[in-house]
Write an enzyme that holds these catalytic residues in place. Structure first.
Site, PDB file in Angstrom:
ATOM      1  N   TRP A 140     -48.127  54.260  60.714  1.00 52.31           N
ATOM      2  CA  TRP A 140     -46.950  55.135  60.555  1.00 52.31           C
ATOM      3  C   TRP A 140     -47.188  56.244  59.553  1.00 52.31           C
ATOM      4  O   TRP A 140     -46.230  56.687  58.901  1.00 52.31           O
ATOM      5  CB  TRP A 140     -45.721  54.351  60.052  1.00 52.31           C
ATOM      6  CG  TRP A 140     -45.364  53.108  60.749  1.00 52.31           C
ATOM      7  CD1 TRP A 140     -45.463  51.846  60.259  1.00 52.31           C
ATOM      8  CD2 TRP A 140     -44.777  52.986  62.056  1.00 52.31           C
ATOM      9  NE1 TRP A 140     -45.000  50.943  61.182  1.00 52.31           N
ATOM     10  CE2 TRP A 140     -44.574  51.621  62.293  1.00 52.31           C
ATOM     11  CE3 TRP A 140     -44.422  53.916  63.043  1.00 52.31           C
ATOM     12  CZ2 TRP A 140     -44.032  51.149  63.471  1.00 52.31           C
ATOM     13  CZ3 TRP A 140     -43.877  53.439  64.222  1.00 52.31           C
ATOM     14  CH2 TRP A 140     -43.682  52.066  64.417  1.00 52.31           C
TER      15      TRP A 140
ATOM     16  N   GLU B 299     -39.094  56.079  53.458  1.00 51.16           N
ATOM     17  CA  GLU B 299     -38.986  56.061  51.971  1.00 51.16           C
ATOM     18  C   GLU B 299     -38.135  54.880  51.510  1.00 51.16           C
ATOM     19  O   GLU B 299     -37.379  54.988  50.544  1.00 51.16           O
ATOM     20  CB  GLU B 299     -38.372  57.349  51.398  1.00 51.16           C
ATOM     21  CG  GLU B 299     -38.879  58.651  51.946  1.00 51.16           C
ATOM     22  CD  GLU B 299     -40.347  58.890  51.695  1.00 51.16           C
ATOM     23  OE1 GLU B 299     -40.893  58.307  50.759  1.00 51.16           O
ATOM     24  OE2 GLU B 299     -40.951  59.644  52.468  1.00 51.16           O
TER      25      GLU B 299
HETATM   26  C1  LIG Z   1     -41.155  58.477  61.272  1.00 48.56           C
HETATM   27  C2  LIG Z   1     -41.789  57.615  60.248  1.00 48.56           C
HETATM   28  C3  LIG Z   1     -42.643  58.189  59.298  1.00 48.56           C
HETATM   29  C4  LIG Z   1     -43.273  57.371  58.360  1.00 48.56           C
HETATM   30  N1  LIG Z   1     -44.161  57.929  57.457  1.00 48.56           N
HETATM   31  C5  LIG Z   1     -44.819  57.124  56.584  1.00 48.56           C
HETATM   32  C6  LIG Z   1     -45.808  57.659  55.682  1.00 48.56           C
HETATM   33  O1  LIG Z   1     -46.080  58.858  55.657  1.00 48.56           O
HETATM   34  N2  LIG Z   1     -46.459  56.799  54.842  1.00 48.56           N
HETATM   35  C7  LIG Z   1     -46.189  55.462  54.833  1.00 48.56           C
HETATM   36  O2  LIG Z   1     -46.824  54.744  54.045  1.00 48.56           O
HETATM   37  N3  LIG Z   1     -45.269  54.920  55.668  1.00 48.56           N
HETATM   38  C8  LIG Z   1     -44.578  55.711  56.537  1.00 48.56           C
HETATM   39  N4  LIG Z   1     -43.646  55.185  57.392  1.00 48.56           N
HETATM   40  C9  LIG Z   1     -43.380  53.757  57.364  1.00 48.56           C
HETATM   41  C10 LIG Z   1     -42.048  53.423  56.696  1.00 48.56           C
HETATM   42  O3  LIG Z   1     -42.159  53.642  55.323  1.00 48.56           O
HETATM   43  C11 LIG Z   1     -41.715  51.960  57.044  1.00 48.56           C
HETATM   44  O4  LIG Z   1     -41.404  51.930  58.429  1.00 48.56           O
HETATM   45  C12 LIG Z   1     -40.560  51.446  56.212  1.00 48.56           C
HETATM   46  O5  LIG Z   1     -40.944  51.263  54.873  1.00 48.56           O
HETATM   47  C13 LIG Z   1     -40.039  50.096  56.747  1.00 48.56           C
HETATM   48  O6  LIG Z   1     -41.073  49.204  56.928  1.00 48.56           O
HETATM   49  P1  LIG Z   1     -41.242  48.433  58.327  1.00 48.56           P
HETATM   50  O7  LIG Z   1     -41.177  49.434  59.413  1.00 48.56           O
HETATM   51  O8  LIG Z   1     -42.453  47.599  58.244  1.00 48.56           O
HETATM   52  O9  LIG Z   1     -39.952  47.536  58.447  1.00 48.56           O
HETATM   53  P2  LIG Z   1     -39.746  46.078  57.821  1.00 48.56           P
HETATM   54  O10 LIG Z   1     -40.081  46.084  56.364  1.00 48.56           O
HETATM   55  O11 LIG Z   1     -40.435  45.077  58.664  1.00 48.56           O
HETATM   56  O12 LIG Z   1     -38.178  45.925  57.952  1.00 48.56           O
HETATM   57  C14 LIG Z   1     -37.542  45.640  59.194  1.00 48.56           C
HETATM   58  C15 LIG Z   1     -36.057  45.465  58.939  1.00 48.56           C
HETATM   59  O13 LIG Z   1     -35.840  44.384  58.037  1.00 48.56           O
HETATM   60  C16 LIG Z   1     -35.100  44.820  56.909  1.00 48.56           C
HETATM   61  N5  LIG Z   1     -35.580  44.145  55.700  1.00 48.56           N
HETATM   62  C17 LIG Z   1     -36.854  43.985  55.278  1.00 48.56           C
HETATM   63  N6  LIG Z   1     -36.885  43.344  54.114  1.00 48.56           N
HETATM   64  C18 LIG Z   1     -35.596  43.101  53.774  1.00 48.56           C
HETATM   65  C19 LIG Z   1     -34.960  42.467  52.668  1.00 48.56           C
HETATM   66  N7  LIG Z   1     -35.654  41.971  51.628  1.00 48.56           N
HETATM   67  N8  LIG Z   1     -33.612  42.393  52.662  1.00 48.56           N
HETATM   68  C20 LIG Z   1     -32.867  42.924  53.680  1.00 48.56           C
HETATM   69  N9  LIG Z   1     -33.407  43.516  54.756  1.00 48.56           N
HETATM   70  C21 LIG Z   1     -34.766  43.617  54.788  1.00 48.56           C
HETATM   71  C22 LIG Z   1     -35.360  46.324  56.823  1.00 48.56           C
HETATM   72  O14 LIG Z   1     -34.326  46.982  56.106  1.00 48.56           O
HETATM   73  C23 LIG Z   1     -35.397  46.688  58.290  1.00 48.56           C
HETATM   74  O15 LIG Z   1     -34.088  46.858  58.749  1.00 48.56           O
HETATM   75  C24 LIG Z   1     -43.006  55.983  58.354  1.00 48.56           C
HETATM   76  C25 LIG Z   1     -42.131  55.429  59.299  1.00 48.56           C
HETATM   77  C26 LIG Z   1     -41.545  56.220  60.245  1.00 48.56           C
HETATM   78  C27 LIG Z   1     -40.634  55.594  61.259  1.00 48.56           C
END
Ligand SMILES: Cc1cc2nc3c(=O)[nH]c(=O)nc-3n(C[C@H](O)[C@H](O)[C@H](O)COP(=O)(O)OP(=O)(O)OC[C@H]3O[C@@H](n4cnc5c(N)ncnc54)[C@H](O)[C@@H]3O)c2cc1C
Length: 393
Positions: free
Chosen positions: A156, A361
């Protein structure tokens, strides 16, 4: 030196508004549909200093304070969220973090080139199995003599498909997290573009794979072991400030689209804006846009003044404005009816771009937790007398 060296902050923001109207907004739909930011546009942003708007002039920046930088981000973000994302990554996530933790040699080498858009970077934290729990990164490093060897995968990563370098967050076998500046041309670095995105389709998102990538010790950003506490925390704080403005900007753009459409489309012999239920959505949207902007401005003022709670206000602003953007764009699609579901109008693109802001973020749920912890500390009333005095006042 760039075209703005002698301009005031207000002039720079006004010029950015005009530039965005002339050069960016007309391209926004195409950037979304084609899934790429044109190189010619990136070059123009570099020429105007917008990719370094908040950096000191000695590194090629425009020297804007956080409030003016936020207002500039708002203008670019209103016109095109994909273009605004370039500022979020280059200026806020990377540049402001490198300014704070980079060595003088790193800053002198990278920042002026980034300011001119000759070099682009990407911030590589997230991984296939690690998102919100970012401290658990599985990308590894080990020290061998004066070099570090990196292995693992990132996912991502915005602009990774076209970036010249990456700030990579990795952990050693003891779990110490460190940040590294890794040039694309290093042997063992491979990127794979990711398609099929809901929003941010023009930000060249990619996976990055590291296979025994050798990095010299000079490429460590900040201290060994300080990768999370210092580099990641700082980068995400700056990134959140930018995303807060991105939410306010999308909500404002959607409000204009909503009002314009409601005043032009007729049903039952009346313009849509005469219907009370439509007016209700417009009233809510105006309120949310004003509130979102006020929160961003107050976060900006607190950042400018070095206020103790500036980071918390930034988190609150990011959480609120991304939610407001989703709600306002949802109603904008609704008021557009069928036209809201098709790409001929900007409503559906704004709706998709808004949703992404609740995920990047730090997701909204993570922001809620951080804000709750802050609230639990700040708003506990320790003395009974103080409660009563407060209530009487
Ligand atoms: C368009 C886009 C651009 C991006 N650009 C970058 C980038 O430049 N650099 C980079 O490093 N990353 C990037 N990302 C990644 C982004 O930072 C992550 O998608 C984000 O941090 C969420 O992580 P995840 O997708 O693994 O979701 P997960 O962490 O797996 O979370 C899934 C769901 O569970 C919930 N959840 C997780 N833990 C908890 C908790 N403790 N309590 C309550 N709810 C929880 C979350 O809120 C979410 O609803 C990008 C993502 C997108 C979609």
């Amino acid at each position: 030196m760039n075209a703005h060296t002698c301009s005031s902050a207000a002039q720079i923001v006004e010029e950015a508004r005009q530039f965005a109207a002339r050069e960016i907004r007309p391209l926004a739909g195409k950037i979304d549909a084609n899934g790429e930011l044109p190189r010619s546009l990136i070059a123009k942003l570099g020429e105007r200093g917008y990719l370094a708007a908040s950096w000191p002039e000695e590194y090629g920046g425009l020297g804007l304070d956080p409030v003016a930088y936020g207002l500039l981000t708002e203008q670019i973000g209103k016109a095109c969220s994909n273009t605004r994302a370039l500022l979020t990554v280059q200026t806020s996530l990377l540049g402001e973090t490198m300014l704070r933790f980079g060595t003088e040699a790193q800053k002198r080498f990278w920042l002026p080139q980034m300011a001119r858009a000759e070099k682009l970077g990407a911030f590589a934290l997230s991984e296939p199995h690690v998102g919100s729990d970012a401290k658990s990164v599985q990308t590894t490093y080990r020290k061998e003599g004066a070099r570090y060897i990196l292995n693992g995968s990132k996912k991502w990563i915005s602009f990774a498909a076209i970036a010249d370098f990456f700030v990579v967050i990795a952990a050693d076998s003891a779990g110490q997290i460190t940040s590294f500046l890794v040039e694309r041309e290093r042997e063992g670095v491979r990127t794979i573009p990711m398609g099929g995105m809901l929003g941010n389709r023009g930000v060249h998102i990619a996976e990055i794979h590291f296979d025994e990538v050798e990095v010299p010790a000079d490429n460590v950003l900040g201290n060994v072991g300080g990768g999370f506490t210092y580099v990641v925390s700082t980068a995400l704080d700056h990134g959140r400030y930018s995303i807060a403005w991105a939410g306010a900007a999308i909500a404002a753009e959607a409000l204009e689209a909503m009002v314009t459409y409601a005043r032009s489309r007729s049903q039952f012999g009346e313009k849509l804006h005469h219907f009370q239920l439509v007016k209700g959505m417009i009233g809510d949207a105006v309120t949310k846009v004003h509130a979102a902007r006020s929160l961003c401005l107050s976060a900006g003022e607190m950042r400018r003044d070095g206020a103790e709670d500036a980071i918390h206000q930034t988190t609150i602003a990011k959480y609120f404005t991304s939610k407001a953007a989703v709600e306002v764009t949802n109603d904008t699609v609704q008021i557009h009816g069928g036209n809201g579901c098709r790409s001929g109008y900007p409503a559906e693109r704004l709706f998709r771009e808004a949703k992404v802001l609740e995920i990047i973020e730090g997701t909204s749920q993570i922001q809620q937790q951080v804000i709750a912890q802050y609230g639990l500390r700040k708003y506990v009333v320790k003395k009974q007398g103080a409660v009563q005095a407060g209530r009487e006042a």
